[in-house]
Design a protein around this motif. Structure first.
Motif, PDB file in Angstrom:
ATOM      1  N   UNK A  96       0.857  -1.250   0.011  1.00  0.00           N
ATOM      2  CA  UNK A  96      -0.102   0.007  -0.087  1.00  0.00           C
ATOM      3  C   UNK A  96       0.824   1.260   0.085  1.00  0.00           C
ATOM      4  N   UNK A  97       2.065   1.056   0.466  1.00  0.00           N
ATOM      5  CA  UNK A  97       3.084   2.295   0.725  1.00  0.00           C
ATOM      6  C   UNK A  97       3.748   2.360  -0.601  1.00  0.00           C
ATOM      7  N   UNK A  98       3.658   1.657  -1.599  1.00  0.00           N
ATOM      8  CA  UNK A  98       4.305   1.481  -2.886  1.00  0.00           C
ATOM      9  C   UNK A  98       5.732   1.127  -2.735  1.00  0.00           C
ATOM     10  N   UNK A  99       6.065   0.149  -1.636  1.00  0.00           N
ATOM     11  CA  UNK A  99       7.457  -0.053  -1.489  1.00  0.00           C
ATOM     12  C   UNK A  99       7.737  -1.395  -2.087  1.00  0.00           C
ATOM     13  N   UNK A 100       6.605  -2.109  -2.420  1.00  0.00           N
ATOM     14  CA  UNK A 100       6.955  -3.586  -2.908  1.00  0.00           C
ATOM     15  C   UNK A 100       5.644  -4.121  -3.553  1.00  0.00           C
ATOM     16  N   UNK A 101       5.953  -5.081  -4.377  1.00  0.00           N
ATOM     17  CA  UNK A 101       4.895  -5.841  -4.903  1.00  0.00           C
ATOM     18  C   UNK A 101       4.723  -7.174  -4.300  1.00  0.00           C
ATOM     19  N   UNK A 102       3.478  -7.544  -4.272  1.00  0.00           N
ATOM     20  CA  UNK A 102       3.268  -8.892  -3.429  1.00  0.00           C
ATOM     21  C   UNK A 102       2.509  -9.792  -4.007  1.00  0.00           C
ATOM     22  N   UNK A 103       2.999 -11.237  -3.806  1.00  0.00           N
ATOM     23  CA  UNK A 103       2.334 -12.275  -4.587  1.00  0.00           C
ATOM     24  C   UNK A 103       1.693 -13.321  -3.507  1.00  0.00           C
ATOM     25  N   UNK A 104       0.638 -13.755  -3.563  1.00  0.00           N
ATOM     26  CA  UNK A 104       0.232 -14.922  -2.685  1.00  0.00           C
ATOM     27  C   UNK A 104       0.896 -16.253  -3.070  1.00  0.00           C
ATOM     28  N   UNK A 105       1.542 -16.839  -2.128  1.00  0.00           N
ATOM     29  CA  UNK A 105       2.153 -18.202  -2.516  1.00  0.00           C
ATOM     30  C   UNK A 105       1.311 -19.018  -3.306  1.00  0.00           C
ATOM     31  N   UNK A 106      -0.002 -19.074  -2.936  1.00  0.00           N
ATOM     32  CA  UNK A 106      -0.855 -19.943  -3.810  1.00  0.00           C
ATOM     33  C   UNK A 106      -1.128 -19.546  -5.259  1.00  0.00           C
ATOM     34  N   UNK A 107      -0.640 -18.235  -5.465  1.00  0.00           N
ATOM     35  CA  UNK A 107      -0.871 -17.641  -7.051  1.00  0.00           C
ATOM     36  C   UNK A 107       0.430 -17.774  -7.579  1.00  0.00           C
ATOM     37  N   UNK A 108       1.639 -18.154  -7.053  1.00  0.00           N
ATOM     38  CA  UNK A 108       2.736 -18.321  -7.583  1.00  0.00           C
ATOM     39  C   UNK A 108       3.083 -19.004  -8.626  1.00  0.00           C
ATOM     40  N   UNK A 109       3.315 -18.704  -9.771  1.00  0.00           N
ATOM     41  CA  UNK A 109       3.520 -19.398 -10.948  1.00  0.00           C
ATOM     42  C   UNK A 109       4.737 -18.707 -11.827  1.00  0.00           C
ATOM     43  N   UNK A 110       5.218 -19.293 -12.785  1.00  0.00           N
ATOM     44  CA  UNK A 110       6.275 -18.573 -13.546  1.00  0.00           C
ATOM     45  C   UNK A 110       5.537 -17.500 -14.366  1.00  0.00           C
ATOM     46  N   UNK A 111       4.278 -17.404 -14.611  1.00  0.00           N
ATOM     47  CA  UNK A 111       3.614 -16.174 -15.256  1.00  0.00           C
ATOM     48  C   UNK A 111       3.743 -15.219 -14.398  1.00  0.00           C
ATOM     49  N   UNK A 112       2.974 -15.483 -13.195  1.00  0.00           N
ATOM     50  CA  UNK A 112       2.782 -14.223 -12.109  1.00  0.00           C
ATOM     51  C   UNK A 112       3.946 -13.878 -11.735  1.00  0.00           C
ATOM     52  N   UNK A 113       4.923 -14.679 -11.403  1.00  0.00           N
ATOM     53  CA  UNK A 113       6.132 -14.342 -11.012  1.00  0.00           C
ATOM     54  C   UNK A 113       7.067 -13.171 -11.998  1.00  0.00           C
ATOM     55  N   UNK A 114       7.211 -13.657 -13.190  1.00  0.00           N
ATOM     56  CA  UNK A 114       7.904 -12.826 -13.994  1.00  0.00           C
ATOM     57  C   UNK A 114       7.243 -11.600 -14.341  1.00  0.00           C
ATOM     58  N   UNK A 115       5.628 -11.528 -14.352  1.00  0.00           N
ATOM     59  CA  UNK A 115       4.953 -10.550 -14.766  1.00  0.00           C
ATOM     60  C   UNK A 115       5.365  -9.481 -13.696  1.00  0.00           C
ATOM     61  N   UNK A 116       5.198 -10.007 -12.263  1.00  0.00           N
ATOM     62  CA  UNK A 116       5.416  -9.018 -11.237  1.00  0.00           C
ATOM     63  C   UNK A 116       6.645  -8.375 -11.176  1.00  0.00           C
ATOM     64  N   UNK A 117       7.838  -9.265 -11.433  1.00  0.00           N
ATOM     65  CA  UNK A 117       9.262  -8.704 -11.607  1.00  0.00           C
ATOM     66  C   UNK A 117       9.386  -7.834 -12.590  1.00  0.00           C
ATOM     67  N   UNK A 118       8.980  -7.873 -13.759  1.00  0.00           N
ATOM     68  CA  UNK A 118       8.754  -6.775 -14.943  1.00  0.00           C
ATOM     69  C   UNK A 118       8.165  -5.818 -14.341  1.00  0.00           C
ATOM     70  N   UNK A 119       7.086  -5.703 -13.630  1.00  0.00           N
ATOM     71  CA  UNK A 119       6.470  -4.392 -13.020  1.00  0.00           C
ATOM     72  C   UNK A 119       7.364  -3.769 -11.962  1.00  0.00           C
ATOM     73  N   UNK A 120       8.227  -4.466 -11.461  1.00  0.00           N
ATOM     74  CA  UNK A 120       9.057  -3.768 -10.420  1.00  0.00           C
ATOM     75  C   UNK A 120      10.227  -3.437 -11.213  1.00  0.00           C
TER      76      UNK A 120
END
Length: 364
Positions: free
Chosen positions: A304-328
């Motif tokens: 919420x403070x804009x310091x991090x992106x968060x992924x739920x472990x149950x939603x962790x996949x190659x797609x969600x991981x690399x999409x989030x990493x790209x956003x960062x």
């Protein structure tokens, strides 16, 4: 007017995970400088023993302690007796050492110590790192004179009459890390991006397995540092752009400084250190089904403070991981700018001032 005793004797406690020791580690050099004689109460075989015992000028004392388990075990029947024994041992130590103050970082080893503090009328100060207090601190808080909290929101969950918001306690030596030294240790190119993965001192089996499954893709872009947790390394994996450690101590500041992005669980002490170093982070908190949910709350505050992106472990996949990493990667300048604006409190000195204000005096 009360006259302060010349016996500047402090008793520290806390353990179970590295997070329950880090504030004490940051505090010890200041206590030495202030002239305190330091004793530490921990468990017989917890990580706190490994971290504290080698420190010169600090005497380590082990006691019996219980543990809360979220599963059925015969040990759950034995634990109340272990805690009672730990209270007895703590009372004996307090009578012997005669501390003027007790400072607790939490964890179940601290419970018998805080109960003993009340029984011996020894003032105690507690520090709570997470947004909501853990069970050990919930049990121990009624026996403390003062409660210090990292998150302002935590004041809603504790006795506000004896609580104070001080912000995060960050080790001063954290800022002495060297990327050059890290790259020499790792045999990495300092001009290429580095990703650091940290599962916490006890490790993260699911996260470890996921990272290893994605190494072929990850190492095309990043040089990867993987802190697996004790005993969780996979010696069969060798790659010139991948280095794994089960646990690091002296080199940790260098490794953190070298990272361009950090993938981590969401323990409060760790993520506040990442924030202090202005490291963009992808947080994968320990899920509620295997924890009390404190890491989920910590991660939400940082997101919420804009310091991090968060992924739920149950939603962790190659797609969600690399999409989030790209956003960062794309938002790194904005993330660092928000981190730079953060109002950092001098929390470690606030802890020391609180200790001085609440310790026993000769006339008490």
């Amino acid at each position: 007017m009360k006259k302060q005793t010349l016996n500047k004797q402090i008793l520290l406690t806390g353990g179970g995970t590295a997070g329950h020791v880090m504030v004490n580690l940051a505090l010890i050099p200041l206590l030495k400088e202030a002239g305190y004689h330091i004793d530490y109460i921990g468990s017989y075989d917890g990580i706190e023993k490994d971290l504290i015992s080698p420190i010169e000028g600090v005497t380590y004392h082990a006691i019996s302690t219980g543990k809360y388990r979220r599963y059925r075990s015969i040990e759950n029947i034995k634990d109340p007796f272990k805690v009672l024994n730990g209270i007895r041992q703590s009372v004996q130590l307090i009578h012997k050492l005669k501390p003027t103050i007790i400072f607790s970082k939490g964890g179940f080893v601290s419970v018998p110590v805080l109960i003993a503090a009340k029984l011996t009328r020894t003032p105690a100060v507690i520090h709570e790192s997470d947004l909501t207090p853990g069970l050990a601190n919930k049990i121990a808080m009624p026996f403390a004179k003062k409660i210090l909290v990292t998150f302002e929101e935590t004041l809603k969950y504790v006795d506000e009459k004896k609580a104070a918001f001080i912000g995060a306690v960050v080790r001063p030596e954290l800022f002495e890390g060297s990327k050059q030294q890290a790259c020499q240790l790792l045999d990495f190119n300092p001009n290429e991006p580095i990703l650091l993965v940290m599962g916490g001192s006890t490790g993260a089996k699911h996260l470890n397995e996921f990272i290893r499954s994605q190494l072929e893709v990850l190492t095309k872009k990043y040089q990867v540092i993987h802190l697996t947790g004790r005993g969780l390394m996979d010696e069969s994996i060798t790659h010139p752009r991948y280095r794994q450690f089960d646990y690091v101590k002296a080199e940790l500041n260098d490794l953190l400084t070298s990272a361009d992005v950090i993938v981590s669980r969401a323990g409060a002490n760790a993520i506040f250190e990442f924030l202090a170093l202005k490291k963009p982070m992808l947080l994968i908190p320990l899920p509620k089904r295997v924890s009390r949910g404190d890491q989920v709350l910590n991660a939400q505050v940082f997101e919420q403070a804009g310091f991090a992106k968060v992924l739920d472990e149950d939603e962790l996949s190659a797609t969600t991981f690399f999409e989030t990493l790209t956003q960062i990667e794309q938002e790194t300048p904005e993330i660092k700018a928000r981190m730079a604006k953060r109002d950092a409190k001098d929390a470690i000195h606030h802890v020391l001032e609180t200790i001085r204000a609440h310790e026993k005096h000769e006339s008490s």
